[in-house]
Design an enzyme around this catalytic site. Structure first.
Site, PDB file in Angstrom:
ATOM      1  N   GLY A 262       0.786  -1.246   0.000  1.00 26.96           N
ATOM      2  CA  GLY A 262       0.000   0.000   0.000  1.00 26.96           C
ATOM      3  C   GLY A 262       0.808   1.281   0.000  1.00 26.96           C
ATOM      4  N   SER A 263       2.029   1.228  -0.516  1.00 25.30           N
ATOM      5  CA  SER A 263       2.835   2.456  -0.480  1.00 25.30           C
ATOM      6  C   SER A 263       2.294   3.532  -1.422  1.00 25.30           C
ATOM      7  CB  SER A 263       4.308   2.168  -0.782  1.00 25.30           C
ATOM      8  OG  SER A 263       4.494   1.793  -2.125  1.00 25.30           O
ATOM      9  N   ASN A 264       1.677   3.140  -2.518  1.00 29.46           N
ATOM     10  CA  ASN A 264       1.071   4.148  -3.401  1.00 29.46           C
ATOM     11  C   ASN A 264      -0.157   4.769  -2.737  1.00 29.46           C
ATOM     12  OD1 ASN A 264       2.343   4.500  -6.203  1.00 29.46           O
ATOM     13  ND2 ASN A 264       2.457   2.283  -5.870  1.00 29.46           N
TER      14      ASN A 264
ATOM     15  N   MET B 130      -4.202  -6.567  -6.770  1.00 31.77           N
ATOM     16  CA  MET B 130      -3.703  -7.665  -7.597  1.00 31.77           C
ATOM     17  C   MET B 130      -4.806  -8.641  -8.025  1.00 31.77           C
ATOM     18  SD  MET B 130      -0.706  -6.612  -7.808  1.00 31.77           S
ATOM     19  CE  MET B 130       0.255  -7.917  -8.560  1.00 31.77           C
ATOM     20  N   ARG B 131      -5.891  -8.129  -8.526  1.00 30.66           N
ATOM     21  CA  ARG B 131      -6.949  -8.984  -9.071  1.00 30.66           C
ATOM     22  C   ARG B 131      -7.292  -8.508 -10.470  1.00 30.66           C
ATOM     23  NH1 ARG B 131      -7.346 -13.498  -6.896  1.00 30.66           N
ATOM     24  NH2 ARG B 131      -9.404 -13.768  -7.824  1.00 30.66           N
TER      25      ARG B 131
ATOM     26  N   ASN C 234      -5.428   3.237 -12.488  1.00 32.93           N
ATOM     27  CA  ASN C 234      -4.484   2.194 -12.066  1.00 32.93           C
ATOM     28  C   ASN C 234      -3.075   2.714 -12.247  1.00 32.93           C
ATOM     29  OD1 ASN C 234      -3.591  -0.474 -11.323  1.00 32.93           O
ATOM     30  ND2 ASN C 234      -3.120  -0.854 -13.478  1.00 32.93           N
TER      31      ASN C 234
ATOM     32  N   HIS D 209       0.790   1.189 -13.096  1.00 36.29           N
ATOM     33  CA  HIS D 209       1.489  -0.009 -13.560  1.00 36.29           C
ATOM     34  C   HIS D 209       2.984   0.310 -13.605  1.00 36.29           C
ATOM     35  CE1 HIS D 209       1.986  -3.840 -15.525  1.00 36.29           C
ATOM     36  NE2 HIS D 209       2.819  -3.244 -16.361  1.00 36.29           N
TER      37      HIS D 209
ATOM     38  N   THR E 172      -9.435   0.174 -18.645  1.00 36.75           N
ATOM     39  CA  THR E 172     -10.405  -0.313 -19.635  1.00 36.75           C
ATOM     40  C   THR E 172     -10.373  -1.840 -19.540  1.00 36.75           C
ATOM     41  OG1 THR E 172      -8.677  -0.245 -21.303  1.00 36.75           O
ATOM     42  CG2 THR E 172     -10.144   1.672 -21.185  1.00 36.75           C
TER      43      THR E 172
ATOM     44  N   LEU F 181      -6.334  -5.751 -20.123  1.00 37.64           N
ATOM     45  CA  LEU F 181      -5.418  -5.641 -18.976  1.00 37.64           C
ATOM     46  C   LEU F 181      -4.257  -4.677 -19.263  1.00 37.64           C
ATOM     47  CD1 LEU F 181      -4.851  -6.910 -16.148  1.00 37.64           C
ATOM     48  CD2 LEU F 181      -3.297  -8.480 -17.340  1.00 37.64           C
TER      49      LEU F 181
HETATM   50  C1  GRF Z   1       3.401  -0.992  -7.462  1.00 37.34           C
HETATM   51  O1  GRF Z   1       4.643  -1.183  -8.059  1.00 37.34           O
HETATM   52  C2  GRF Z   1       2.339  -0.756  -8.489  1.00 37.34           C
HETATM   53  O2  GRF Z   1       2.808  -0.108  -9.629  1.00 37.34           O
HETATM   54  C3  GRF Z   1       1.915  -2.167  -8.849  1.00 37.34           C
HETATM   55  O3  GRF Z   1       1.979  -2.880  -7.656  1.00 37.34           O
HETATM   56  C4  GRF Z   1       2.907  -2.261  -6.765  1.00 37.34           C
HETATM   57  C5  GRF Z   1       2.122  -1.948  -5.525  1.00 37.34           C
HETATM   58  O4  GRF Z   1       2.928  -1.402  -4.520  1.00 37.34           O
HETATM   59  N1  GRF Z   1       0.607  -2.146  -9.479  1.00 37.34           N
HETATM   60  P1  GRF Z   1       2.254  -0.715  -3.265  1.00 37.34           P
HETATM   61  O5  GRF Z   1       1.279  -1.735  -2.681  1.00 37.34           O
HETATM   62  O6  GRF Z   1       1.554   0.511  -3.720  1.00 37.34           O
HETATM   63  O7  GRF Z   1       3.379  -0.443  -2.323  1.00 37.34           O
END
Ligand code: GRF
Length: 216
Positions: A12-14, A87-88, A104, A106, A138, A141
């Protein structure tokens, strides 16, 4: 005031970067995870953000899980849904329900390296630049209109972990930026793939190229 629901599956760092950036005019209504043990839930709870778990293992198929997830999300009536390491793979129905308000991130410069293990694949491919992309979701994937990208160099002595860390630092800059633009109603989807950022030229660019500090 725009309400935002953030979906996480792990660290969850983002999500944390988005919460800490606290866009004016935005309220994080909830953080929802498909995994009860997702680390990100603890950070959210500690910051007074409502949390919920919709455990994918409790549902017989993707459609049933996505329906339950949508119900949980809609309970918070958000204007924006943010996938932050969620991650789904989502069903087309789910994606269409949040058309134009589902973002999202990526960890690659899409359309290069969709899918998993992006940093390893970038190293194997020998590319000189790598990075991250925030895009509208969209049904296909890791596709969808690109909002902002950050580019990082691939250095001679990089391994997967070093490259991932350099990319992640940029993710934490571009995702809050994309959310801020959305909250300010500045993202216009034009045609199938392009996003115009209203007044972009006068503010932050949708391409972030951080200064190279450590070229060997
Ligand atoms: C990140 O690298 C993001 O781009 C990808 O999964 C990772 C999630 O990291 N979709 P975090 O859970 O946000 O730390």
């Amino acid at each position: 005031m725009k309400s935002i629901v953030i979906l996480v599956s792990g660290r969850g760092s983002n999500m944390e970067a988005i919460v800490r950036a606290a866009s004016p005019g935005a309220r994080i209504a909830a953080v929802i995870s498909n995994r009860p043990d997702a680390q990100g839930l603890q950070f959210a709870a500690a910051h007074g953000i409502p949390t919920a778990v919709v455990d994918h293992k409790a549902y017989p198929d993707r459609a049933a899980f996505d329906a339950a997830l949508a119900e949980a999300i809609d309970g918070f009536a958000p204007q924006l849904v943010v996938l932050a390491g969620f991650m789904r793979v989502l069903t087309d129905d789910f994606v269409r329900r949040y058309d134009g308000r589902l973002l999202n991130i990526h960890p690659s410069l899409l359309p290069s390296f969709p899918g998993l293990h992006t940093h390893r694949r970038a190293l194997e491919a020998g590319v000189r630049v790598h990075g991250a992309t925030v895009h509208f979701v969209t049904p296909a994937l890791d596709c969808g209109p690109v909002v902002i990208q950050a580019v990082v160099p691939v250095l001679a002595d990089d391994d997967e972990a070093r490259l991932a860390a350099r990319v992640l630092a940029e993710e934490h800059r571009i995702y809050p930026q994309a959310v801020r633009w959305f909250v300010e109603d500045r993202l216009l989807i034009e045609g199938a793939n392009r996003v115009r950022v209203r007044d972009e030229a006068t503010t932050t660019s949708a391409l972030v190229v951080p200064p190279v500090e450590c070229v060997s």
